[in-house]
Each structure stands twice: as C-alpha cells, then as structure tokens.
Design a protein around this motif. Sequence first.
Motif, PDB file in Angstrom:
ATOM      1  N   SER A  24       0.828  -1.206   0.000  1.00  0.00           N
ATOM      2  CA  SER A  24       0.000   0.000   0.000  1.00  0.00           C
ATOM      3  C   SER A  24       0.861   1.253   0.000  1.00  0.00           C
ATOM      4  CB  SER A  24      -0.954  -0.004   1.194  1.00  0.00           C
ATOM      5  OG  SER A  24      -0.244  -0.039   2.426  1.00  0.00           O
ATOM      6  N   ALA A  25       2.015   1.203   0.664  1.00  0.00           N
ATOM      7  CA  ALA A  25       2.926   2.354   0.660  1.00  0.00           C
ATOM      8  C   ALA A  25       3.520   2.566  -0.729  1.00  0.00           C
ATOM      9  CB  ALA A  25       4.036   2.144   1.682  1.00  0.00           C
ATOM     10  N   ILE A  26       3.828   1.481  -1.432  1.00  0.00           N
ATOM     11  CA  ILE A  26       4.355   1.602  -2.804  1.00  0.00           C
ATOM     12  C   ILE A  26       3.290   2.204  -3.714  1.00  0.00           C
ATOM     13  CG2 ILE A  26       5.126   0.294  -4.819  1.00  0.00           C
ATOM     14  CD1 ILE A  26       6.521  -1.626  -2.853  1.00  0.00           C
ATOM     15  N   VAL A  27       2.040   1.778  -3.566  1.00  0.00           N
ATOM     16  CA  VAL A  27       0.955   2.355  -4.367  1.00  0.00           C
ATOM     17  C   VAL A  27       0.842   3.850  -4.099  1.00  0.00           C
ATOM     18  CG1 VAL A  27      -1.554   2.399  -4.707  1.00  0.00           C
ATOM     19  CG2 VAL A  27      -0.342   0.209  -4.605  1.00  0.00           C
ATOM     20  N   ARG A  28       0.906   4.252  -2.820  1.00  0.00           N
ATOM     21  CA  ARG A  28       0.835   5.684  -2.483  1.00  0.00           C
ATOM     22  C   ARG A  28       1.969   6.458  -3.150  1.00  0.00           C
ATOM     23  NH1 ARG A  28      -0.278   3.681   2.728  1.00  0.00           N
ATOM     24  NH2 ARG A  28       1.833   4.147   3.485  1.00  0.00           N
ATOM     25  N   ARG A  29       3.154   5.889  -3.131  1.00  0.00           N
ATOM     26  CA  ARG A  29       4.298   6.573  -3.716  1.00  0.00           C
ATOM     27  C   ARG A  29       4.152   6.711  -5.231  1.00  0.00           C
ATOM     28  NH1 ARG A  29       7.754  10.569  -3.303  1.00  0.00           N
ATOM     29  NH2 ARG A  29       9.693  10.199  -4.442  1.00  0.00           N
ATOM     30  N   LEU A  30       3.746   5.650  -5.884  1.00  0.00           N
ATOM     31  CA  LEU A  30       3.556   5.698  -7.333  1.00  0.00           C
ATOM     32  C   LEU A  30       2.480   6.704  -7.711  1.00  0.00           C
ATOM     33  CD1 LEU A  30       3.714   1.872  -8.128  1.00  0.00           C
ATOM     34  CD2 LEU A  30       5.463   3.572  -8.679  1.00  0.00           C
ATOM     35  N   GLN A  31       1.400   6.744  -6.955  1.00  0.00           N
ATOM     36  CA  GLN A  31       0.331   7.702  -7.222  1.00  0.00           C
ATOM     37  C   GLN A  31       0.828   9.131  -7.035  1.00  0.00           C
ATOM     38  OE1 GLN A  31      -2.604   6.196  -4.474  1.00  0.00           O
ATOM     39  NE2 GLN A  31      -3.688   5.034  -6.062  1.00  0.00           N
ATOM     40  N   ALA A  32       1.626   9.357  -6.000  1.00  0.00           N
ATOM     41  CA  ALA A  32       2.150  10.695  -5.741  1.00  0.00           C
ATOM     42  C   ALA A  32       3.057  11.171  -6.868  1.00  0.00           C
ATOM     43  CB  ALA A  32       2.909  10.714  -4.414  1.00  0.00           C
ATOM     44  N   LEU A  33       3.744  10.226  -7.524  1.00  0.00           N
ATOM     45  CA  LEU A  33       4.642  10.574  -8.625  1.00  0.00           C
ATOM     46  C   LEU A  33       3.894  10.753  -9.939  1.00  0.00           C
ATOM     47  CD1 LEU A  33       7.639   8.210  -7.826  1.00  0.00           C
ATOM     48  CD2 LEU A  33       7.611  10.700  -7.626  1.00  0.00           C
ATOM     49  N   GLY A  34       2.618  10.369  -9.979  1.00  0.00           N
ATOM     50  CA  GLY A  34       1.821  10.591 -11.181  1.00  0.00           C
ATOM     51  C   GLY A  34       1.622   9.388 -12.070  1.00  0.00           C
ATOM     52  N   TYR A  35       1.983   8.191 -11.596  1.00  0.00           N
ATOM     53  CA  TYR A  35       1.728   6.995 -12.397  1.00  0.00           C
ATOM     54  C   TYR A  35       0.217   6.758 -12.481  1.00  0.00           C
ATOM     55  CZ  TYR A  35       6.658   5.716 -12.438  1.00  0.00           C
ATOM     56  OH  TYR A  35       8.006   5.711 -12.647  1.00  0.00           O
ATOM     57  N   LEU A  60      12.744   1.492   9.997  1.00  0.00           N
ATOM     58  CA  LEU A  60      12.526   2.326   8.817  1.00  0.00           C
ATOM     59  C   LEU A  60      11.030   2.514   8.595  1.00  0.00           C
ATOM     60  CD1 LEU A  60      13.833   3.639   6.208  1.00  0.00           C
ATOM     61  CD2 LEU A  60      13.389   1.440   5.093  1.00  0.00           C
ATOM     62  N   HIS A  61      10.615   3.763   8.411  1.00  0.00           N
ATOM     63  CA  HIS A  61       9.212   4.043   8.120  1.00  0.00           C
ATOM     64  C   HIS A  61       8.871   3.489   6.741  1.00  0.00           C
ATOM     65  CE1 HIS A  61       5.492   6.261   7.371  1.00  0.00           C
ATOM     66  NE2 HIS A  61       5.438   6.532   8.661  1.00  0.00           N
ATOM     67  N   VAL A  62       7.702   2.870   6.613  1.00  0.00           N
ATOM     68  CA  VAL A  62       7.347   2.177   5.381  1.00  0.00           C
ATOM     69  C   VAL A  62       7.241   3.135   4.195  1.00  0.00           C
ATOM     70  CG1 VAL A  62       4.829   2.308   5.696  1.00  0.00           C
ATOM     71  CG2 VAL A  62       5.847   0.379   4.445  1.00  0.00           C
ATOM     72  N   ASP A  63       6.872   4.401   4.425  1.00  0.00           N
ATOM     73  CA  ASP A  63       6.817   5.356   3.316  1.00  0.00           C
ATOM     74  C   ASP A  63       8.214   5.692   2.812  1.00  0.00           C
ATOM     75  OD1 ASP A  63       4.059   5.476   3.145  1.00  0.00           O
ATOM     76  OD2 ASP A  63       3.893   7.133   4.559  1.00  0.00           O
ATOM     77  N   ASP A  64       9.204   5.666   3.710  1.00  0.00           N
ATOM     78  CA  ASP A  64      10.593   5.823   3.269  1.00  0.00           C
ATOM     79  C   ASP A  64      11.019   4.637   2.416  1.00  0.00           C
ATOM     80  OD1 ASP A  64      10.825   8.238   4.524  1.00  0.00           O
ATOM     81  OD2 ASP A  64      12.411   7.651   5.920  1.00  0.00           O
ATOM     82  N   LEU A  65      10.627   3.436   2.836  1.00  0.00           N
ATOM     83  CA  LEU A  65      10.940   2.252   2.033  1.00  0.00           C
ATOM     84  C   LEU A  65      10.341   2.375   0.637  1.00  0.00           C
ATOM     85  CD1 LEU A  65      11.892  -0.693   1.561  1.00  0.00           C
ATOM     86  CD2 LEU A  65       9.634  -1.399   2.380  1.00  0.00           C
ATOM     87  N   ALA A  66       9.085   2.778   0.555  1.00  0.00           N
ATOM     88  CA  ALA A  66       8.429   2.909  -0.746  1.00  0.00           C
ATOM     89  C   ALA A  66       9.169   3.901  -1.630  1.00  0.00           C
ATOM     90  CB  ALA A  66       6.977   3.341  -0.553  1.00  0.00           C
ATOM     91  N   GLU A  67       9.566   5.008  -1.046  1.00  0.00           N
ATOM     92  CA  GLU A  67      10.336   6.001  -1.805  1.00  0.00           C
ATOM     93  C   GLU A  67      11.645   5.404  -2.294  1.00  0.00           C
ATOM     94  OE1 GLU A  67      12.733   9.899  -0.481  1.00  0.00           O
ATOM     95  OE2 GLU A  67      10.569  10.074  -0.168  1.00  0.00           O
ATOM     96  N   ALA A  68      12.304   4.620  -1.425  1.00  0.00           N
ATOM     97  CA  ALA A  68      13.595   4.025  -1.786  1.00  0.00           C
ATOM     98  C   ALA A  68      13.467   3.025  -2.922  1.00  0.00           C
ATOM     99  CB  ALA A  68      14.215   3.353  -0.564  1.00  0.00           C
ATOM    100  N   VAL A  69      12.465   2.140  -2.860  1.00  0.00           N
ATOM    101  CA  VAL A  69      12.384   1.092  -3.884  1.00  0.00           C
ATOM    102  C   VAL A  69      11.951   1.661  -5.232  1.00  0.00           C
ATOM    103  CG1 VAL A  69      12.039  -0.778  -2.225  1.00  0.00           C
ATOM    104  CG2 VAL A  69      10.041   0.357  -3.212  1.00  0.00           C
ATOM    105  N   VAL A  70      11.093   2.684  -5.222  1.00  0.00           N
ATOM    106  CA  VAL A  70      10.733   3.321  -6.492  1.00  0.00           C
ATOM    107  C   VAL A  70      11.956   4.041  -7.071  1.00  0.00           C
ATOM    108  CG1 VAL A  70       9.274   5.063  -7.602  1.00  0.00           C
ATOM    109  CG2 VAL A  70       8.291   3.505  -5.895  1.00  0.00           C
ATOM    110  N   HIS A  71      12.755   4.649  -6.206  1.00  0.00           N
ATOM    111  CA  HIS A  71      14.010   5.260  -6.655  1.00  0.00           C
ATOM    112  C   HIS A  71      14.930   4.213  -7.271  1.00  0.00           C
ATOM    113  CE1 HIS A  71      17.666   7.755  -6.567  1.00  0.00           C
ATOM    114  NE2 HIS A  71      18.267   6.718  -6.025  1.00  0.00           N
TER     115      HIS A  71
END
Length: 322
Positions: free
Chosen positions: A18-29, A213-224
């Motif tokens: 769910s954190a990865i989905v939030r990150r992708l959505q925030a980036l505009g995917y 590690l906060h899960v939103d940081d993880l999501a940011e890291a893996v998308v990076h």
Amino acid sequence: MNLTDTIFVAGHRGMVGSAIVRRLQALGYANILTAGRDALDLTNQHAVNAFFAAHRIDQVYLAAAKVGGIHANNTYPAEFIHQNLMIEANIIHAAHTHDVHRLMFLGSSCIYPKLAQQPMKEEALLTGLLEPTNEPYAIAKIAGIKLCESYNRQYGRDYRSAMPTNLYGPGDNFHPENSHVIPALMRRIHEAKLANAPEVVIWGSGTPMREFLHVDDLAEAVVHLQNISQERYASETEPMRSHINVGTGTDVTIRELAETLVEVIGYEGRLVFDTTKPDGTPRKLMDVGRLARLGWQARTSLKRGLNETYTWFLAHLGAARV
C-alpha cells in the motif's frame, strides 16, 4: 520514469504494498494494476500466468508475502516457507514468460546470518547460519533473490531486489501475538494508558539495538531504485546484479524505542524490563553504503514516524489488522 507504464503491485493491501501504491500515485503513475486475494491467488501458478497473459504489464513490484513476528514464524514454519516460495516463483517466472523486463522483489534483513558482522553488508549473504526461529521465511526470501539473479544472468532481465530493515508505519499488523516489536509495544502501551496500568513489562534487558525504517521511506527508496538506470544499478551490484540493503543506517536500543513510544502515546506509568526473558540478537544494523551511493537516504526520524503511526492506529483502531 515512464508515467504511462502499467505497473503491477503484488500485495497492494499490505503495509509495504500500500505504501508503494501511495508513492507511485504521488509521482503521477496512472496505470497501477492490483488484484486482491479474492481475485488472484498468487500461490496458484496457473492463475498467476493467466493474470499476466490478460494484462500488458511493464513493471512489477513484488511486495506480496506471508509475514509475521517471531511467534508466527516459529509456529507456522511450513506455511511461511511454502507460501512465500510459491508467490515469488510464480510471479517472477510469469513476468519473464510474458516479457516483463523490470521487476523489484522485496525481501527482509533476516536473510543475513544470525552472527553477521555489524553493520550487515550485502556480501554477508550465505556466509553463516540463519536465526533458527525465522529460517524458513529467510530461506524463501533468499530464494527470491537468487531467482532474480538467475533470470538476469540467463535471460538478461532487469530484476532487482531490495532488502529492508525492520519496518513500521500505517497499515502495520497490531495483532497481540503475531506482530513485530513496534506495533506490539505500541498496542500494549496504549492499552496500559487506557487501563491506567502502573507499569508495562517488556521482555529482556532493553539493551539490544535495532534499526527501524518508516514504510513510506521504504516505498520512496524502492521506487528510486527501480527507476535508476540498469548501468548505475549494476555498478553497485555486480557481478550478480543482486540485492540492495534499504535502511536508515542508524539504530536505537529497545529501551530507547519503548521510552519514545511512552512519550508519543502519553503513558504515565513506568517501564519494567524482565531480564529473566531472552534478549535475542544483540544488534541488527544494515550497511546502507550502496543505497547512499545510488542517491537515496531515509528522511523520517523515528519519533516523527512513531507519531504518524500512532495517529493512524488511533484513526483505524476498529479496523486495524488486529
């Protein structure tokens, strides 16, 4: 980054997915593909293959897994090794079969030997015995790394692996027996506050050190990591184009963690550490040098992350995974 890519996030209802989905959505995917358990059984090879055949998928984030704390791992070892092996083997092979070139596999810091030198470098993999209580889960995650390496080596795929440290955040599991240390302590201290209990007993001396590690940081890291060039990723992971540690590079004692939770929750009782109970591994810290050289570092402080998690817990108390 191609914002029109169709990206399949396996395990989108879990804390990590769910954190990865939030990150992708925030980036505009715009084309994020998900499927719940009722629609797709990831342990069923035929169903997974049919799903990939029905969709034109460009990227995969493999965050689906059977997870739990020490008690769950120790009680259900067969389920942990079988389900995780099936999920990752089915998805990685289907991705290759249907010509998905880019995949990110999510693992765990438990892949490293119990007595690995601290901080744990990626090179420590398979250099010693694993922690016995979660060995089946760890072996499944090691197999996932090796699956990615093998498809890269034999077929020239770009399948990458990220190994996060201890995670916490919105969507965590707050089960009293099957949860990890932060949600378990958060729930116990919260309940002690509501009951006006004079003390909270914590197993061990409080001296073991852990990294969180906060899960939103993880999501940011893996998308990076997914979006850097193949050449740049390979520069840090050759010769096998293997895994990357994802963490903060800093740790705290269990006592410091508990004291911070007391402050965040507003509990006025005292903490009692039961030294007759085992401490576990003295220290588990990830070496995040490779991640830093690839251009990413964690941003969420532990106290800020705990505040955000507690706010989420209070807002979702009735529906939290308890």
